[in-house]
Design an enzyme around this catalytic site. Structure first.
Site, PDB file in Angstrom:
ATOM      1  N   ARG A  15      45.413  53.549  39.096  1.00 35.74           N
ATOM      2  CA  ARG A  15      44.552  52.468  38.579  1.00 35.74           C
ATOM      3  C   ARG A  15      44.618  52.354  37.054  1.00 35.74           C
ATOM      4  O   ARG A  15      43.627  52.099  36.377  1.00 35.74           O
ATOM      5  CB  ARG A  15      43.101  52.651  39.035  1.00 35.74           C
ATOM      6  CG  ARG A  15      42.880  52.491  40.527  1.00 35.74           C
ATOM      7  CD  ARG A  15      41.412  52.656  40.876  1.00 35.74           C
ATOM      8  NE  ARG A  15      40.958  54.001  40.590  1.00 35.74           N
ATOM      9  CZ  ARG A  15      39.695  54.358  40.406  1.00 35.74           C
ATOM     10  NH1 ARG A  15      38.748  53.444  40.454  1.00 35.74           N
ATOM     11  NH2 ARG A  15      39.361  55.606  40.160  1.00 35.74           N
ATOM     12  N   GLU A 498      20.803  52.150  45.321  1.00 37.92           N
ATOM     13  CA  GLU A 498      22.060  52.623  45.922  1.00 37.92           C
ATOM     14  C   GLU A 498      22.831  53.581  45.027  1.00 37.92           C
ATOM     15  O   GLU A 498      24.064  53.607  45.036  1.00 37.92           O
ATOM     16  CB  GLU A 498      22.939  51.431  46.333  1.00 37.92           C
ATOM     17  CG  GLU A 498      22.240  50.466  47.265  1.00 37.92           C
ATOM     18  CD  GLU A 498      23.097  49.273  47.676  1.00 37.92           C
ATOM     19  OE1 GLU A 498      24.332  49.339  47.526  1.00 37.92           O
ATOM     20  OE2 GLU A 498      22.529  48.277  48.145  1.00 37.92           O
ATOM     21  N   ASP A 613      24.254  43.003  54.905  1.00 38.46           N
ATOM     22  CA  ASP A 613      25.192  42.164  54.150  1.00 38.46           C
ATOM     23  C   ASP A 613      26.415  41.790  54.982  1.00 38.46           C
ATOM     24  O   ASP A 613      27.027  42.663  55.610  1.00 38.46           O
ATOM     25  CB  ASP A 613      25.665  42.899  52.892  1.00 38.46           C
ATOM     26  CG  ASP A 613      24.566  43.026  51.851  1.00 38.46           C
ATOM     27  OD1 ASP A 613      23.614  42.234  51.897  1.00 38.46           O
ATOM     28  OD2 ASP A 613      24.667  43.915  50.989  1.00 38.46           O
ATOM     29  N   CYS A 657      28.857  36.042  49.790  1.00 33.84           N
ATOM     30  CA  CYS A 657      29.253  35.605  48.456  1.00 33.84           C
ATOM     31  C   CYS A 657      30.607  34.911  48.501  1.00 33.84           C
ATOM     32  O   CYS A 657      31.446  35.203  49.341  1.00 33.84           O
ATOM     33  CB  CYS A 657      29.301  36.779  47.483  1.00 33.84           C
ATOM     34  SG  CYS A 657      30.262  38.190  48.022  1.00 33.84           S
ATOM     35  N   GLU A 679      26.089  33.211  46.946  1.00 31.58           N
ATOM     36  CA  GLU A 679      26.595  32.911  45.612  1.00 31.58           C
ATOM     37  C   GLU A 679      26.458  31.413  45.358  1.00 31.58           C
ATOM     38  O   GLU A 679      26.858  30.603  46.182  1.00 31.58           O
ATOM     39  CB  GLU A 679      28.065  33.309  45.508  1.00 31.58           C
ATOM     40  CG  GLU A 679      28.719  32.972  44.180  1.00 31.58           C
ATOM     41  CD  GLU A 679      29.217  31.534  44.092  1.00 31.58           C
ATOM     42  OE1 GLU A 679      29.133  30.965  42.989  1.00 31.58           O
ATOM     43  OE2 GLU A 679      29.650  30.991  45.105  1.00 31.58           O
ATOM     44  N   HIS A 708      29.543  38.604  38.234  1.00 26.20           N
ATOM     45  CA  HIS A 708      30.938  38.999  38.006  1.00 26.20           C
ATOM     46  C   HIS A 708      31.376  38.736  36.574  1.00 26.20           C
ATOM     47  O   HIS A 708      32.511  39.005  36.211  1.00 26.20           O
ATOM     48  CB  HIS A 708      31.862  38.277  38.984  1.00 26.20           C
ATOM     49  CG  HIS A 708      31.598  38.632  40.415  1.00 26.20           C
ATOM     50  ND1 HIS A 708      30.715  37.929  41.206  1.00 26.20           N
ATOM     51  CD2 HIS A 708      32.069  39.637  41.186  1.00 26.20           C
ATOM     52  CE1 HIS A 708      30.674  38.478  42.400  1.00 26.20           C
ATOM     53  NE2 HIS A 708      31.489  39.510  42.422  1.00 26.20           N
ATOM     54  N   CYS A 740      25.068  38.447  43.476  1.00 29.16           N
ATOM     55  CA  CYS A 740      25.629  39.576  44.217  1.00 29.16           C
ATOM     56  C   CYS A 740      25.015  40.858  43.671  1.00 29.16           C
ATOM     57  O   CYS A 740      24.124  40.828  42.815  1.00 29.16           O
ATOM     58  CB  CYS A 740      27.154  39.575  44.063  1.00 29.16           C
ATOM     59  SG  CYS A 740      28.027  40.486  45.347  1.00 29.16           S
TER      60      CYS A 740
END
Length: 783
Positions: A15, A498, A613, A657, A679, A708, A740
């Site tokens: 990554r 979370e 979700d 979304c 969204e 985002h 989101c």
């Protein structure tokens, strides 16, 4: 017979691109450093494919964010709001590029990002092109040419890849009324011809033009546009070998169209649609080569060489053997990078690892298939074939794959598993009395920022640096702080944040039987966002409660309602690498039963609001409309299996979304969630039109700010968006929330944005002139 690849993962095996991009955005590294990381990844990818024996290696499949955004920049489709960035010579081109993707809020400028949505039926997101009537295009970025020349200087002759003009236009949106974006083709095509001519003059022999819309339902106008575009390309570049690539589904009724195009080769996806081969072979002209997409570019299971060789043999018997190309089904963008890299995947059992192939292994599979198809029966090739078939047989016969108890539970399913006790109107009255929420109740979608410290705690727990008790104490304090902060700013329905969760699918998969996880199986979702999908290898079941501990703890800290947060069965399915030995619907039913058990446990623990979700429900739609009903029937049924085992007073939420809802709105309604959050901010509430026209009966939370993007909207912006919502949806139905989850955002921007959001809701209530008591007692009859 040639081998080729349609595209390779661009994130780097560790990554690297994600880390470098995020460092650049935070001004921790220079532009030069970021560009060098990109160059290093490209070189590594090209050499890897060269060593594997790929004859036509792709270039321009690399991207710093998204290949559709790359094309928008290439053809100068830059919305006017970015004009000041374009004209400011002090800002590099890449800053304009990132501003289009992420928004821009510095240097006295405040510019919203372009819309983002799903790439066909994948979990990859692309930046949606914006088009105006009579829009002009020009060659703005020469990235495709530069990367071809870069590879050439390194001694690697590549096949440049570009998104085709028809698919590019159809992937976009008209930002003005009164025209069809396909009408812009004559303005756009000269730029494509300029690009292709420059590539040809620079020495390119093959060019891959992706037209995934060939696998979609096309109008006569769109079909004529495709024919026109490729006739013009052939006229402008008669010597250039053009490979037109379609994938993700069958060409279907577009077979004759695709076969008639003046191209040197046509690529078809034989993983998703092996049945199309026979008709394609009947239709394809003698002067056109055929690329067989045999290795699955979207899943991680080893290719069954026996099946693939049978398809190659069928093509050879049709006398096109000298015109065959062998490749993956689609770009390997959707696959993890490397299964065998040193120190990779040491946690996988030898048995399961032997069933898998990541991107690097897949390009070798392509090369092996060519050698086997050419009849090279030397000892090495015979061993490769024997080992492959042994791995396929091992997976078929493995005892760990099958669980008789799960199969029995599925057999017992009936219609009673997918019905709430009462209709929504009756449930709504009970829930209003039980929850006592104000008008325009505020909430978040679920997750709060996962700081470096939170991620470090999880890593330290895995390494044994922290004990489970020490870790739990840290998570407890983080949860307590989040609950207190939510109370302080006045949110109505709270979440626990979370902090204990790594990923909304991975967290559940780790606690379900039938799942296994990789250490570095990362794939790009959007921009720098990478996900590590679970692998579903066998029957799914829930051995114990998964979320009750932390949800109940959070609820114990407050008198306000805390939502239970779960991921739905369709999303867990869609965002996993799924077993390929049974129907996806059967696997989804198994997951739904596991989530149903979790929902009932939360309700029994006193949790009054439970969110399940399903952001991937629409993503799973087949590309062909004729196949939608079958999918939606089992997908909606699986959500209902998961959600309907509760009492009327328990409020079930769901979240979706980046979806277009117009064409599936009746199925969204059939899910019968009490509240759906969606969204809406990037689309400026356009998505609500579908709910309004359908007269959607349940409650809706249209997102009022784009999570985002790092940009923080003003309170007035949020109020204005909600006013647009109020114009088409009744006040009683509306919730106020972000687009989101907030996991990827920082705390500073999160706190500022949510504080403004709560204030926006208060302004709406004040302007509406209703108080809590009048809402809950008198609004029942509001139409």
């Amino acid at each position: 017979m040639l081998t080729h690849n349609l595209g390779y993962p661009r994130i780097g095996s560790k990554r690297q691109l994600k880390k470098a991009s995020e460092a650049y955005w935070k001004e921790k590294i220079s532009l030069h450093d970021l560009l060098q990381v990109g160059a290093d990844i490209r070189l590594q990818n090209w050499k890897l494919q060269q060593e594997a024996g790929i004859d036509l290696i792709p270039s321009n499949d690399f991207s710093f964010y998204d290949q559709v955004l790359d094309m928008s920049l290439t053809v100068g489709a830059i919305p006017e709001r970015y004009h000041e960035i374009v004209t400011d010579q002090k800002r590099p081109e890449l800053d304009l590029y990132f501003a289009m993707a992420r928004g821009y809020q510095k240097d006295g400028l405040d510019i919203i990002a372009m819309e983002m949505t799903k790439w066909f039926d994948t979990n990859y997101h692309y930046i949606v092109p914006e088009f105006k009537k009579d829009q002009k295009f020009k060659l703005f970025s020469t990235k495709v040419l530069e990367e071809f020349k870069e590879a050439k200087r390194l001694g690697i002759h590549t096949k440049p890849v570009i998104l085709g003009p028809i698919s590019y236009l159809l992937l976009g949106k008209e930002k003005e009324e009164g025209f069809s974006r396909i009408s812009l083709l004559k303005n756009l095509l000269p730029v494509y011809l300029e690009i292709l001519t420059k590539l040809e003059n620079s020495g390119a022999t093959w060019v891959q033009i992706d037209e995934p819309y060939l696998a979609m339902d096309l109008s006569n106008e769109q079909k004529e546009a495709i024919q026109y575009a490729y006739n013009e390309i052939k006229k402008a570049c008669p010597s250039l070998k053009v490979l037109i690539a379609s994938y993700f589904d069958t060409l279907g009724d577009n077979i004759s169209l695709a076969s008639s195009l003046p191209a040197c080769a046509l690529h078809i996806d034989l993983v998703r649609a092996p049945e199309q081969l026979e008709k394609v072979l009947e239709s394809i002209p003698k002067n056109m080569s055929l690329s067989l997409g045999l290795v699955d570019g979207r899943n991680i299971w080893k290719n069954d060489f026996k099946n693939s060789l049978a398809l190659i043999e069928k093509a050879k018997k049709a006398k096109v053997s000298e015109r065959l190309l062998i490749s993956p089904s689609c770009s390997l963008l959707h696959s993890p990078c490397d299964l065998e890299e040193e120190h990779n995947e040491t946690d996988l059992t030898t048995e399961i690892k032997n069933w898998l192939a990541f991107a690097k292994q897949k390009v070798w599979e392509v090369s092996h298939l060519k050698n086997l198809a050419l009849g090279k029966e030397d000892k090495a090739n015979l061993t490769i074939l024997s080992d492959n078939q042994a791995a396929i047989q091992s997976k078929t016969n493995a005892q760990i794959v099958h669980n008789p108890k799960v199969q029995k539970a599925i057999d017992l399913l009936d219609s009673g598993y997918s019905q709430r006790k009462s209709a929504f109107g009756d449930r709504q009255k009970v829930q209003e009395d039980n929850l006592k929420l104000p008008l325009f109740p505020t909430t978040t979608i679920g997750s709060f920022p996962q700081t470096k410290e939170v991620r470090q705690w999880r890593a330290h727990l895995k390494k044994g640096v922290l004990t489970q008790n020490q870790y739990d104490e840290l998570i407890s304090q983080e949860t307590k702080t989040a609950i207190q902060w939510q109370e302080d700013i006045g949110l109505d329905v709270l979440v626990h944040g979370e902090f204990e969760r790594n990923d909304m699918v991975e967290y559940f998969g780790e606690q379900l039987n039938g799942f296994v996880f990789t250490q570095n199986g990362w794939v790009q979702s959007y921009g720098s966002r990478c996900v590590k999908p679970p692998i579903i290898y066998g029957d799914v079941s829930r051995p114990q409660a998964m979320t009750q501990k932390w949800t109940s703890y959070a609820q114990s800290l407050t008198d306000k309602n805390v939502k239970g947060m779960l991921t739905g069965p369709v999303t867990i399915l869609q965002w996993s690498f799924v077993r390929n030995d049974q129907a996806r619907s059967a696997t989804c039913q198994q997951i739904a039963l596991a989530i149903r058990e979790e929902v009932k446990d939360l309700e029994n623990a006193g949790i009054k609001i439970i969110q399940i979700d399903e952001p991937a429900l629409r993503e799973g739609l087949p590309l062909r409309v004729s196949n939608w009903d079958e999918y939606l029937e089992w997908a909606v049924d699986c959500f209902r299996i998961a959600s309907t085992g509760v009492e009327d007073k328990t409020q079930i939420h769901t979240h979706m979304c980046y979806s277009e809802f117009n064409d599936i709105i009746k199925h969204i309604a059939a899910m019968d969630a009490d509240v759906i959050t969606i969204e809406c901010s990037r689309s400026q509430m356009e998505l609500l039109d579908a709910f309004a026209e359908f007269q959607y009966p349940n409650e809706i939370g249209p997102g009022v700010y784009d999570i985002h993007s790092p940009r923080i909207p003003t309170e007035d912006e949020m109020v204005q968006l909600m006013e647009k919502a109020k114009a088409v949806i009744s006040d009683r139905q509306l919730w106020v929330n972000p687009d989101c989850g907030l996991k990827t955002r920082g705390w500073k921007e999160t706190k500022e944005a949510l504080t403004r959001m709560v204030q926006a809701a208060k302004t709406l209530r004040k302007d509406t002139g209703l108080n809590i008591s009048s809402f809950t007692t008198n609004a029942v009859n509001t139409p």
